[in-house]
Design an enzyme around this catalytic site. Structure first.
Site, short mmCIF file in Angstrom:
data_model
loop_
_atom_site.label_atom_id
_atom_site.label_comp_id
_atom_site.label_asym_id
_atom_site.label_seq_id
_atom_site.Cartn_x
_atom_site.Cartn_y
_atom_site.Cartn_z
N GLU A 129 0.92 -1.25 -0.20
CA GLU A 129 -0.04 0.02 0.03
C GLU A 129 0.89 1.18 -0.02
O GLU A 129 1.61 1.54 0.80
CB GLU A 129 -0.92 -0.07 1.23
CG GLU A 129 -2.21 -1.00 1.16
CD GLU A 129 -3.15 -0.62 2.37
OE1 GLU A 129 -4.11 -0.74 2.07
OE2 GLU A 129 -2.66 -0.16 3.38
N CYS A 130 0.75 2.10 -0.93
CA CYS A 130 1.40 3.41 -1.09
C CYS A 130 2.84 3.33 -0.76
O CYS A 130 3.50 2.73 -1.73
CB CYS A 130 0.59 4.18 -0.12
SG CYS A 130 0.99 6.20 -0.37
N GLY A 131 3.38 3.49 0.29
CA GLY A 131 4.82 3.53 0.48
C GLY A 131 5.45 2.04 0.22
O GLY A 131 6.48 1.90 -0.68
N SER A 142 -0.63 -0.65 -4.84
CA SER A 142 -1.43 0.60 -5.27
C SER A 142 -1.17 1.85 -4.23
O SER A 142 -0.74 1.38 -3.20
CB SER A 142 -2.73 0.35 -5.47
OG SER A 142 -3.56 0.32 -4.29
#
Length: 446
Positions: free
Chosen positions: A336-338, A438
């Site tokens: 997720e993200c990072g 994502s």
């Protein structure tokens, strides 16, 4: 069983001092011997970690846009009780301005006012009175009358310049029938340090406990603590009303390896607690300590955080990267993200230096060319995934500055998303083999 008294600590706008006031009240009431439950309105990873440091207990996110009302009430119940009894008080920190949210059905806009209304907690309004005096009363009156569902318990004035300033603002507000329960003078000695995604994380601040004690002493010295406690009111939800099988998100596997350190710290407690309640085993490891994901786990989860601040160390973490690649050969990995950025080809820091990452997904990511992406997202999975069947819906948010450069042969998308304002649905994230990622942070299943 009735719920304990609670308050939503909100403000007319962002930057009014909600967090400082909330932390001061949490630590000061805890120092009195009260058991204090903590909560945060909306999508936020950083403030709840400060709540936990201030109270010694986990804080829970309450989000009226992403969470169905029954889930929100269940999570509020969890914040309101210890293992064997009710807490003495629950303090819930608002987000942005009290009524700020998105377009949505009544009570489902993501505004702090929705949470206060759904749970029956009155609002303690933190009002920044810098640059005004009696005009602050007009702002307070607007907050008190804008939404009839919301009750204002009282006001705390912040950034007060003088005794005269305090008197003028207080008299005007109290003429409305709304008590002023405290007045915090301007100070530069107890500000919380910030960076590009908000406050510096609690675990990164040296001497945090002493800082929280100073904040508590400051707030207690300038607020009527007994009056604030008296104005708290029991919520109109029932503790324990929705117990175990209700969780925000079903576990994606039985035994889950989860990266956790200062580079991978964006983990919602309500997600992890829900996974545990449904029988999942959580195994934490630290990429910054060059630890690989445990090989006996069924899935690896890389949360968001600040990998861009530790890109050089992550690129040098050979055991972690090799172990992650080996894990992905036979088992699912999701970022997720990072975490998504670490799964990509490279991560360029703000100075323009590129650092090689795991290479399990196609995009390369950069902070040298930053662009803010912020807001709620409604997602549907592009294909069957450990998180659900193809088309399964998830609700969450994005908050990042990174830009992504797609490879010549793009990966399959992880999901299709649209924002809360009716925007066009777009592909989001990447999927390659058993690996996916994502920028989308999941708050709850849709």
């Amino acid at each position: 069983m009735t719920s304990p008294p609670g308050l939503v600590i909100a403000a007319p706008r962002s930057g009014s001092g909600k967090t400082l006031l909330t932390l001061g009240l949490m630590r000061a009431f805890s120092a009195r011997g009260l058991t204090v439950g903590a909560a945060k309105c909306g999508p936020d990873y950083i403030d709840p970690a400060f709540h936990a440091a201030a109270t010694g207990e986990s804080s829970v996110n309450l989000d009226s846009w992403a969470m169905a009302p029954e889930l929100l009430r269940a999570l509020a119940s969890a914040a309101a009780e210890t293992r064997d009894r009710s807490r003495d008080l629950v303090l819930c920190e608002g987000s942005m301005g009290l009524f700020d949210g998105v377009a949505g059905a009544p009570g489902r806009t993501g505004a702090s006012a929705d949470v206060a209304a759904q749970l029956g907690w009155p609002v303690l309004l933190c009002v920044d009175v810098s640059g005004q005096a009696q005009s602050a009363a007009a702002v307070v009156k607007g907050c008190a009358t804008y939404d009839p569902r919301v009750k204002i318990a009282g006001a705390i004035l912040n950034r007060v310049a003088s005794a005269r300033h305090q008197r003028l603002a207080s008299e005007a507000i109290e003429a409305l029938g709304i008590p002023v329960l405290g007045a915090l003078p301007r100070t530069v000695n107890i500000d919380l340090p910030e960076r590009h995604l908000g406050l510096v994380q609690a675990e990164e601040i040296a001497g945090l406990d002493a800082l929280l004690n100073r904040i508590a002493a400051f707030v207690a010295a300038h607020c009527d603590m007994d009056a604030i406690l008296f104005r708290a009111a029991a919520g109109d939800f029932v503790e324990g009303a929705a117990q175990p099988p209700l969780a925000a998100l079903r576990p994606p596997a039985q035994r889950i390896a989860i990266a956790r350190d200062v580079a991978f710290s964006f983990l919602y407690p309500h997600i992890l607690d829900g996974w545990r309640r449904l029988g999942a085993e959580l195994c934490f490891f630290s990429p910054l300590a060059d630890e690989p994901p445990p090989g006996d786990c069924d899935l690896c989860w890389l949360p968001g955080g600040y990998p861009e601040l530790h890109a050089r160390e992550l690129a040098a973490a050979s055991l972690f990267l090799a172990g992650l690649r080996a894990f992905a050969e036979t088992k699912p990995v999701h970022g997720e993200c990072g975490g998504y950025m670490v799964l990509g080809q490279s991560l360029t820091d703000k100075s323009g230096r590129a650092h090689k990452m795991a290479g399990l997904l196609g995009p390369a990511f950069s902070f040298a060319e930053r662009k803010l992406n912020l807001g709620y997202r409604d997602a549907r999975l592009a294909a069957a995934h450990p998180l659900g069947a193809a088309g399964a819906r998830l609700r969450g948010h994005e908050f990042h500055y990174a830009t992504a450069q797609a490879p010549d042969a793009p990966d399959a998308p992880f999901a299709f998303v649209h924002d809360a304002h009716g925007g066009v649905e777009q592909s989001e994230g990447s999927r390659r083999g058993r690996t996916s990622g994502s920028f989308f942070h999941i708050i709850a299943a849709g």
